[in-house]
Structures are given as C-alpha cells and as structure tokens.
Design a protein around this motif. Structure first.
Motif, short mmCIF file in Angstrom:
data_model
loop_
_atom_site.label_atom_id
_atom_site.label_comp_id
_atom_site.label_asym_id
_atom_site.label_seq_id
_atom_site.Cartn_x
_atom_site.Cartn_y
_atom_site.Cartn_z
N UNK A 63 -2.48 -5.29 3.16
CA UNK A 63 -1.77 -5.25 1.94
C UNK A 63 -3.03 -3.89 1.76
N UNK A 64 -1.72 -2.31 1.07
CA UNK A 64 -3.29 -1.32 0.40
C UNK A 64 -4.04 -1.34 0.41
N UNK A 65 -3.66 -1.70 -0.80
CA UNK A 65 -4.63 -1.63 -1.89
C UNK A 65 -4.85 -2.52 -2.88
N UNK A 66 -5.86 -3.43 -2.60
CA UNK A 66 -6.29 -4.22 -2.97
C UNK A 66 -8.00 -3.98 -4.03
N UNK A 67 -7.40 -5.07 -5.69
CA UNK A 67 -8.83 -4.92 -6.05
C UNK A 67 -9.91 -6.83 -6.24
N UNK A 68 -8.97 -7.31 -5.18
CA UNK A 68 -9.79 -8.60 -5.55
C UNK A 68 -10.38 -8.89 -4.04
N UNK A 69 -10.08 -8.05 -3.59
CA UNK A 69 -10.79 -8.39 -1.76
C UNK A 69 -11.97 -7.52 -2.23
N UNK A 70 -13.01 -7.39 -2.64
CA UNK A 70 -13.74 -6.93 -2.64
C UNK A 70 -14.38 -5.93 -3.61
N UNK A 71 -15.66 -4.81 -3.68
CA UNK A 71 -15.53 -4.45 -4.48
C UNK A 71 -14.74 -2.51 -4.24
N UNK A 72 -14.36 -2.31 -5.27
CA UNK A 72 -14.12 -1.21 -5.48
C UNK A 72 -12.19 -1.32 -5.11
N UNK A 73 -11.86 -0.40 -4.57
CA UNK A 73 -10.22 -0.65 -4.23
C UNK A 73 -10.69 -0.26 -2.42
N UNK A 74 -9.50 -1.64 -2.27
CA UNK A 74 -9.53 -1.29 -0.26
C UNK A 74 -8.58 -1.74 0.16
N UNK A 75 -8.35 -1.48 1.31
CA UNK A 75 -7.12 -2.62 1.81
C UNK A 75 -8.04 -3.89 2.66
N UNK A 76 -6.50 -5.03 2.25
CA UNK A 76 -7.25 -6.13 2.83
C UNK A 76 -6.65 -6.00 3.82
N UNK A 77 -6.61 -6.85 5.25
CA UNK A 77 -5.90 -6.70 6.61
C UNK A 77 -6.32 -8.27 6.99
N UNK A 78 -5.96 -9.15 6.77
CA UNK A 78 -5.10 -10.66 6.63
C UNK A 78 -4.79 -10.77 8.49
N UNK A 79 -5.49 -12.01 9.53
CA UNK A 79 -5.17 -11.93 10.44
C UNK A 79 -4.42 -13.27 10.51
N UNK A 115 -0.19 -6.14 16.82
CA UNK A 115 -0.61 -4.78 16.95
C UNK A 115 -2.19 -5.00 17.38
N UNK A 116 -2.35 -3.27 17.72
CA UNK A 116 -3.38 -3.06 18.65
C UNK A 116 -4.26 -2.76 17.98
N UNK A 117 -5.57 -1.99 18.30
CA UNK A 117 -6.82 -1.64 17.30
C UNK A 117 -5.88 -0.03 16.40
N UNK A 118 -5.38 0.59 17.17
CA UNK A 118 -5.25 2.07 16.95
C UNK A 118 -4.26 1.38 15.71
N UNK A 119 -3.15 0.62 16.10
CA UNK A 119 -1.73 0.69 15.02
C UNK A 119 -2.08 -0.21 13.87
N UNK A 120 -3.63 -0.36 13.69
CA UNK A 120 -4.53 -1.59 12.54
C UNK A 120 -4.56 -0.14 11.82
N UNK A 121 -5.73 0.58 12.56
CA UNK A 121 -6.49 1.54 11.81
C UNK A 121 -5.75 2.78 11.26
N UNK A 122 -4.15 2.88 11.99
CA UNK A 122 -3.66 3.71 11.57
C UNK A 122 -3.10 3.77 9.93
N UNK A 123 -2.68 2.20 9.72
CA UNK A 123 -2.27 1.88 8.65
C UNK A 123 -3.89 1.36 7.41
N UNK A 124 -4.51 1.32 8.25
CA UNK A 124 -5.24 1.75 6.98
C UNK A 124 -6.03 3.05 6.43
N UNK A 125 -5.65 3.57 7.39
CA UNK A 125 -6.82 5.15 7.51
C UNK A 125 -5.23 5.65 6.32
N UNK A 126 -4.26 5.62 6.49
CA UNK A 126 -3.09 5.89 5.81
C UNK A 126 -3.43 5.78 4.01
#
Length: 277
Positions: free
Chosen positions: A9-25, A94-105
C-alpha cells in the motif's frame, strides 16, 4: 534473496503514525479465528481452482503454475473467496531492491514504512538488508506482529526498527489457544521486553464478543508494564466479520457502548492514548 509480497500500500494512514507505506508479506505462523485476511496464511499450491473462475481472465497456467496478470486483474476477489488453501494467486516474488524501490517512490510524502502480513517476522533474513537500506533514507520502521517470535532473540532485527505494533489477542492462555492453537507466553514476554527498550509502538486488542477477555488483557498489560501511566498507543478494535472464514464468519460486531466501556476501563488503569476502531 526474494520474498513473497501479498501487496504494497503506497500511502496508508492506518498502519502506524503518520502517512506510511505498508508492505504485506505472504505467510503466517498462526491461524487466528477472527483473521480478516486469511488469504495471507499460505503459499499458493497451484491447484488451479481459481484459474477458470477469474472474471477478468487475469489468471493462467504457465509451466504448471498459476500466473497472475496484474494489468488484467479487476480485483473482484473471486480467486481469494474460492481458494481452499487460504492463499492468493495475486502474490509477487520480489527481491530487496524491488521492494525498496517501490517504497522510495512514495518519498517525500511518507513518514515511514510498516511491515505486516501474514507475519512479517518470518521474513527476517529478507528484512534485515531491506531495513538497512531504508534507514539511510531516515524513514521510521514499524513491524506489525503477532508476537510469536521472541524479539529478545532477534538483536539485529530489533536494532533496525523503531517499534513493534503488537497484537495481544487474549490474556488467558486457554482463550489464546482457542483463538490461535498456540500459547501466548511469547507475546507476554515480548510485551515486557519491547516496553523495556522503548520499542513498543502500539498494543492492539480485537474485541470478539463472548470470546476475547478484553478486561483481563487490559489488567494483564497494566501489571506487565508496571506503570501508573501508560502512554503507549492502545487500539481497541471492534471485531468485524469482513473476510473472516469459519466459526466466526457470522459473528456480529460488538456495540460502541461496549467498546466505550472498555475504553473507560483502560483510562482508569492509566492508559492515556486510546483509540477505538
């Protein structure tokens, strides 16, 4: 190194303080009766049951495996609803770089990242190199965990995170076992340990009427943390049967009056940051 990611989820307000990205494994080590996303429990076993049922023709069989075409998917959830394996074909390896790059977007809009699941701590070996990269970007990192692994034994992982959002599903061990088929001994140890090192970000209790011992949870947490004033965020969550399968799938939600009574009880015990969801 790769991991199975159910969704990001690129932008979430329910997965912790502030606006965050949320990764579900994908993948979980317990089977909660009230789980609202049981499709994250297991890995697809390629039974092919979902392929012909896909309304968007987004599923096919390639090399004897189910393949998902994200561009064709209409997200009707038919594949999830009919899966008998508590899994989903809509999972990406996904590999580490792929997840990292999706977050950094999502930088500079996000304040941090929350890792969830399934159970994110099962991906410890994948998380460590990923978290090391994210720390360089000054993003806060939370783990949303069921607390079944002992964090005191995961020194490197703990050193890389800012906090844990911990599920306290029940205080009585028999009730916890009924909910999950496991003991809650590790959850109680994690509660005390994470609080002692200032990495207990949030406590969650889901109120399932006539099943979860909410009052005992509140009193047990109070005694464990041994503080007159508890400023850790406490989320009192109303059970909802959305997505739930099995014996609780028709169980109604508790009333707001009942939830407010638990909030008042929590306030009397010294909890200062309480949210009803």
């Amino acid at each position: 190194m790769k991991a199975l990611v159910n969704k990001i989820i690129p932008l979430s307000t329910v997965d912790g303080r502030g606006l965050r990205s949320a990764v579900f494994f994908q993948g979980c080590n317990i089977r909660c009766l009230y789980c609202h996303n049981p499709e994250t429990w297991k890995v697809c076993n390629n039974c092919f049951l979902c392929v012909d049922k896909c309304k968007g023709n987004a599923l096919s069989i390639v090399d004897n495996k189910v393949v998902w075409d994200e561009k064709k998917c209409i997200y009707c959830d038919t594949c999830i609803h009919i899966c008998e394996n508590h899994s989903s074909p809509r999972v990406k390896e996904m590999d580490v770089d792929e997840v990292y790059n999706k977050i950094i977007e999502n930088v500079p809009f996000i304040r941090g990242v929350t890792f969830s699941g399934g159970e994110c701590t099962l991906q410890e070996k994948f998380l460590i190199p990923l978290l090391k990269k994210l720390k360089k970007d000054n993003l806060s990192i939370f783990l949303d965990s069921n607390g079944m692994i002992l964090f005191e034994e995961k020194e490197e992982l703990v050193s890389l995170i800012d906090g844990v959002m911990l599920d306290v599903k029940a205080w009585d061990d028999d009730i916890y076992h009924k909910l999950t088929s496991f003991s809650n001994a590790n959850v109680k140890k994690n509660l005390k340990y994470l609080y002692s090192i200032n990495k207990l970000e949030e406590i969650r209790i889901v109120n399932v009427p006539s099943l979860v011992d909410v009052s005992s949870c509140l009193k047990g947490i109070k005694e464990t943390l041994n503080s007159d004033k508890i400023d850790i965020k406490l989320k009192l969550i109303r059970f909802r049967n959305n997505g739930v399968r099995g014996v609780l799938e028709k169980t109604p939600s508790p009333s707001l009056e009942e939830m407010n009574s638990y909030k008042k009880e929590a306030e009397e015990l010294g909890f200062t940051d309480i949210l009803i969801l």
